[in-house]
Every structure is written in structure tokens, then in C-alpha cells.
Design a protein around this motif. Structure first.
Motif, PDB file in Angstrom:
ATOM      1  N   ARG A 239      -3.526   9.108  17.489  1.00  0.00           N
ATOM      2  CA  ARG A 239      -3.455   9.543  18.892  1.00  0.00           C
ATOM      3  C   ARG A 239      -4.572  10.537  19.221  1.00  0.00           C
ATOM      4  NH1 ARG A 239       0.657   7.014  20.786  1.00  0.00           N
ATOM      5  NH2 ARG A 239       2.581   6.701  19.648  1.00  0.00           N
ATOM      6  N   GLN A 240      -4.890  11.375  18.260  1.00  0.00           N
ATOM      7  CA  GLN A 240      -5.904  12.413  18.457  1.00  0.00           C
ATOM      8  C   GLN A 240      -7.328  11.841  18.418  1.00  0.00           C
ATOM      9  OE1 GLN A 240      -6.343  15.386  15.218  1.00  0.00           O
ATOM     10  NE2 GLN A 240      -5.258  16.731  16.646  1.00  0.00           N
ATOM     11  N   ARG A 241      -7.594  10.960  17.453  1.00  0.00           N
ATOM     12  CA  ARG A 241      -8.966  10.518  17.186  1.00  0.00           C
ATOM     13  C   ARG A 241      -9.307   9.121  17.704  1.00  0.00           C
ATOM     14  NH1 ARG A 241     -11.424  13.325  12.940  1.00  0.00           N
ATOM     15  NH2 ARG A 241     -13.277  12.620  14.007  1.00  0.00           N
ATOM     16  N   CYS A 242      -8.290   8.255  17.883  1.00  0.00           N
ATOM     17  CA  CYS A 242      -8.557   6.842  18.150  1.00  0.00           C
ATOM     18  C   CYS A 242      -8.036   6.338  19.499  1.00  0.00           C
ATOM     19  CB  CYS A 242      -7.936   5.959  17.061  1.00  0.00           C
ATOM     20  SG  CYS A 242      -8.268   6.488  15.375  1.00  0.00           S
ATOM     21  N   ALA A 243      -6.894   6.895  19.945  1.00  0.00           N
ATOM     22  CA  ALA A 243      -6.182   6.346  21.101  1.00  0.00           C
ATOM     23  C   ALA A 243      -6.949   6.500  22.414  1.00  0.00           C
ATOM     24  CB  ALA A 243      -4.793   6.973  21.220  1.00  0.00           C
ATOM     25  N   THR A 244      -7.961   7.328  22.453  1.00  0.00           N
ATOM     26  CA  THR A 244      -8.772   7.447  23.658  1.00  0.00           C
ATOM     27  C   THR A 244      -9.417   6.101  23.986  1.00  0.00           C
ATOM     28  OG1 THR A 244      -9.221   9.759  23.184  1.00  0.00           O
ATOM     29  CG2 THR A 244     -10.742   8.656  24.694  1.00  0.00           C
TER      30      THR A 244
ATOM     31  N   HIS B 119      -8.733   3.049  21.759  1.00  0.00           N
ATOM     32  CA  HIS B 119      -8.011   1.923  21.162  1.00  0.00           C
ATOM     33  C   HIS B 119      -6.508   2.014  21.406  1.00  0.00           C
ATOM     34  CE1 HIS B 119     -11.499   0.570  18.851  1.00  0.00           C
ATOM     35  NE2 HIS B 119     -11.753   1.857  18.642  1.00  0.00           N
ATOM     36  N   SER B 120      -5.890   0.836  21.500  1.00  0.00           N
ATOM     37  CA  SER B 120      -4.443   0.711  21.611  1.00  0.00           C
ATOM     38  C   SER B 120      -3.925   0.077  20.323  1.00  0.00           C
ATOM     39  CB  SER B 120      -4.114  -0.193  22.799  1.00  0.00           C
ATOM     40  OG  SER B 120      -2.756  -0.564  22.782  1.00  0.00           O
ATOM     41  N   ILE B 121      -2.623   0.224  20.060  1.00  0.00           N
ATOM     42  CA  ILE B 121      -2.010  -0.516  18.957  1.00  0.00           C
ATOM     43  C   ILE B 121      -1.018  -1.535  19.500  1.00  0.00           C
ATOM     44  CG2 ILE B 121      -2.362   1.182  17.126  1.00  0.00           C
ATOM     45  CD1 ILE B 121       0.592   2.029  17.629  1.00  0.00           C
ATOM     46  N   GLU B 122      -1.099  -1.791  20.801  1.00  0.00           N
ATOM     47  CA  GLU B 122      -0.246  -2.781  21.457  1.00  0.00           C
ATOM     48  C   GLU B 122      -0.993  -4.109  21.538  1.00  0.00           C
ATOM     49  OE1 GLU B 122       2.862  -1.894  22.282  1.00  0.00           O
ATOM     50  OE2 GLU B 122       2.388   0.109  21.539  1.00  0.00           O
ATOM     51  N   ASP B 123      -0.273  -5.214  21.332  1.00  0.00           N
ATOM     52  CA  ASP B 123      -0.877  -6.532  21.540  1.00  0.00           C
ATOM     53  C   ASP B 123      -1.367  -6.614  22.981  1.00  0.00           C
ATOM     54  OD1 ASP B 123      -0.575  -7.750  19.033  1.00  0.00           O
ATOM     55  OD2 ASP B 123       1.508  -8.267  19.461  1.00  0.00           O
ATOM     56  N   GLY B 124      -2.610  -7.014  23.148  1.00  0.00           N
ATOM     57  CA  GLY B 124      -3.177  -7.150  24.483  1.00  0.00           C
ATOM     58  C   GLY B 124      -3.535  -5.831  25.125  1.00  0.00           C
ATOM     59  N   GLY B 125      -3.332  -4.729  24.409  1.00  0.00           N
ATOM     60  CA  GLY B 125      -3.667  -3.418  24.949  1.00  0.00           C
ATOM     61  C   GLY B 125      -5.167  -3.316  25.174  1.00  0.00           C
ATOM     62  N   ARG B 126      -5.530  -2.640  26.214  1.00  0.00           N
ATOM     63  CA  ARG B 126      -6.943  -2.520  26.550  1.00  0.00           C
ATOM     64  C   ARG B 126      -7.365  -1.062  26.598  1.00  0.00           C
ATOM     65  NH1 ARG B 126      -7.644  -6.891  24.854  1.00  0.00           N
ATOM     66  NH2 ARG B 126      -7.485  -8.783  26.058  1.00  0.00           N
TER      67      ARG B 126
ATOM     68  N   SER C 152      -7.981  -3.605  21.019  1.00  0.00           N
ATOM     69  CA  SER C 152      -6.664  -3.290  20.484  1.00  0.00           C
ATOM     70  C   SER C 152      -6.726  -3.408  18.965  1.00  0.00           C
ATOM     71  CB  SER C 152      -5.624  -4.263  21.032  1.00  0.00           C
ATOM     72  OG  SER C 152      -4.409  -4.120  20.327  1.00  0.00           O
ATOM     73  N   LEU C 153      -6.034  -2.520  18.288  1.00  0.00           N
ATOM     74  CA  LEU C 153      -5.990  -2.566  16.830  1.00  0.00           C
ATOM     75  C   LEU C 153      -4.692  -3.188  16.319  1.00  0.00           C
ATOM     76  CD1 LEU C 153      -7.694   0.844  16.021  1.00  0.00           C
ATOM     77  CD2 LEU C 153      -8.708  -1.442  16.161  1.00  0.00           C
ATOM     78  N   ALA C 154      -3.884  -3.750  17.228  1.00  0.00           N
ATOM     79  CA  ALA C 154      -2.686  -4.488  16.814  1.00  0.00           C
ATOM     80  C   ALA C 154      -3.139  -5.709  16.023  1.00  0.00           C
ATOM     81  CB  ALA C 154      -1.870  -4.915  18.035  1.00  0.00           C
ATOM     82  N   GLY C 155      -2.610  -5.888  14.836  1.00  0.00           N
ATOM     83  CA  GLY C 155      -2.968  -7.041  14.013  1.00  0.00           C
ATOM     84  C   GLY C 155      -4.392  -7.007  13.488  1.00  0.00           C
ATOM     85  N   VAL C 156      -4.956  -5.826  13.346  1.00  0.00           N
ATOM     86  CA  VAL C 156      -6.358  -5.711  12.932  1.00  0.00           C
ATOM     87  C   VAL C 156      -6.589  -6.192  11.499  1.00  0.00           C
ATOM     88  CG1 VAL C 156      -6.248  -3.295  12.160  1.00  0.00           C
ATOM     89  CG2 VAL C 156      -8.394  -4.220  13.035  1.00  0.00           C
ATOM     90  N   PHE C 157      -5.597  -6.035  10.615  1.00  0.00           N
ATOM     91  CA  PHE C 157      -5.797  -6.427   9.215  1.00  0.00           C
ATOM     92  C   PHE C 157      -5.924  -7.936   9.091  1.00  0.00           C
ATOM     93  CE2 PHE C 157      -4.381  -2.171   8.812  1.00  0.00           C
ATOM     94  CZ  PHE C 157      -5.040  -1.696   7.689  1.00  0.00           C
ATOM     95  N   GLY C 158      -7.014  -8.361   8.466  1.00  0.00           N
ATOM     96  CA  GLY C 158      -7.291  -9.780   8.290  1.00  0.00           C
ATOM     97  C   GLY C 158      -8.084 -10.378   9.436  1.00  0.00           C
ATOM     98  N   ARG C 159      -8.337  -9.608  10.470  1.00  0.00           N
ATOM     99  CA  ARG C 159      -9.090 -10.103  11.627  1.00  0.00           C
ATOM    100  C   ARG C 159     -10.581  -9.901  11.385  1.00  0.00           C
ATOM    101  NH1 ARG C 159      -6.954  -7.498  16.760  1.00  0.00           N
ATOM    102  NH2 ARG C 159      -8.442  -5.832  16.406  1.00  0.00           N
TER     103      ARG C 159
END
Length: 136
Positions: free
Chosen positions: A44-49, A51-58, A63-70
């Protein structure tokens, strides 16, 4: 003739080693939970400005949802630098750790400017992403 009974050594005994594994898991849980809480705080402090962790988040970053393996630079609808689109990286613990440590060394030409020099902070953020539905 007298036979002497020797009790087998308990090392490797199923009930002992299984109990030890359970005990270690229970004891590790608070530490893992603390790391996830720290990872969420750092995210929240370093990344959320950006990136989102929600699918389709903008945000300004993908968005970093499902980032592993992408594959890096491949999320539909996200804006990427040409360098990120051509990076040829697949995100896992190792690539995320290197990228978060120094994005511009890992992907020269990236627009990502945030660096996280502390290995414990990087590990906490990566763990948070894995446990928050980011893969793993």
C-alpha cells in the motif's frame, strides 16, 4: 538365551516427525501472518499508487492480480513501455525480487522507477502478492 529389546530411535518416527511438522507449521503461521501484514502495508505504501491487486484493476501500472507466471508486458489493456513489452520475463519470486531491487537494471527502459533495496521488504511484498491472489 535372553533377548534384549532395543527401542528404535525416534528420529524419523512417523508420529514424532509428523508432530514436529505440525508444531512447526503452527509456530510459523504467526510469522507468516506478520510477513503478509507487513507485505500488505509495504504494498500500500510503495506500490498501490500505481498498481492494483484486483482483477481488472487499473492504475498507471498494470494490475498485479495473478502476476505469478504471467509474461511481463502482456496484460491486456495495461500500458507498458516498449522495453517491458520486449523484456521476455515471466514473473516469479526470482524475477520479481530482481525487478523490485532495481527495475531499470533488470529491464533497461522501463518506466518503473520505484526501487526497494531492502531484501526483507521485497520478500514481504512478494509473499503478500502470492497470498493475495497474485499467484504462487
Amino acid at each position: 538365551m535372553r533377548t534384549t529389546f532395543q527401542r528404535p530411535a525416534m528420529v524419523g518416527h512417523p508420529s514424532k516427525s509428523g508432530g514436529l511438522l505440525i508444531l512447526l507449521t503452527v509456530l510459523a503461521s504467526p510469522a507468516a501472518q506478520a510477513q503478509d501484514a507487513e507485505g500488505e502495508r509495504l504494498f500500500r505504501q510503495r506500490c498501490a499508487t500505481c498498481h492494483s491487486i484486483e482483477d481488472g484493476g487499473r492504475g498507471s501500472g498494470p494490475s498485479l492480480a495473478g502476476v505469478f507466471g504471467r509474461e511481463a508486458g502482456s496484460l491486456d489493456g495495461a500500458r507498458y513501455s516498449p522495453a517491458m513489452q520486449a523484456a521476455g520475463l515471466v514473473w516469479d519470486e526470482e524475477t520479481l525480487d530482481a525487478f523490485l531491487q532495481n527495475p531499470r537494471d533488470t529491464v533497461p527502459g522501463t518506466t518503473m522507477a520505484v526501487r526497494i533495496s531492502d531484501p526483507a521488504q521485497r520478500a514481504a511484498i512478494i509473499s503478500f502478492l502470492q497470498n493475495a491472489g497474485g499467484g504462487g
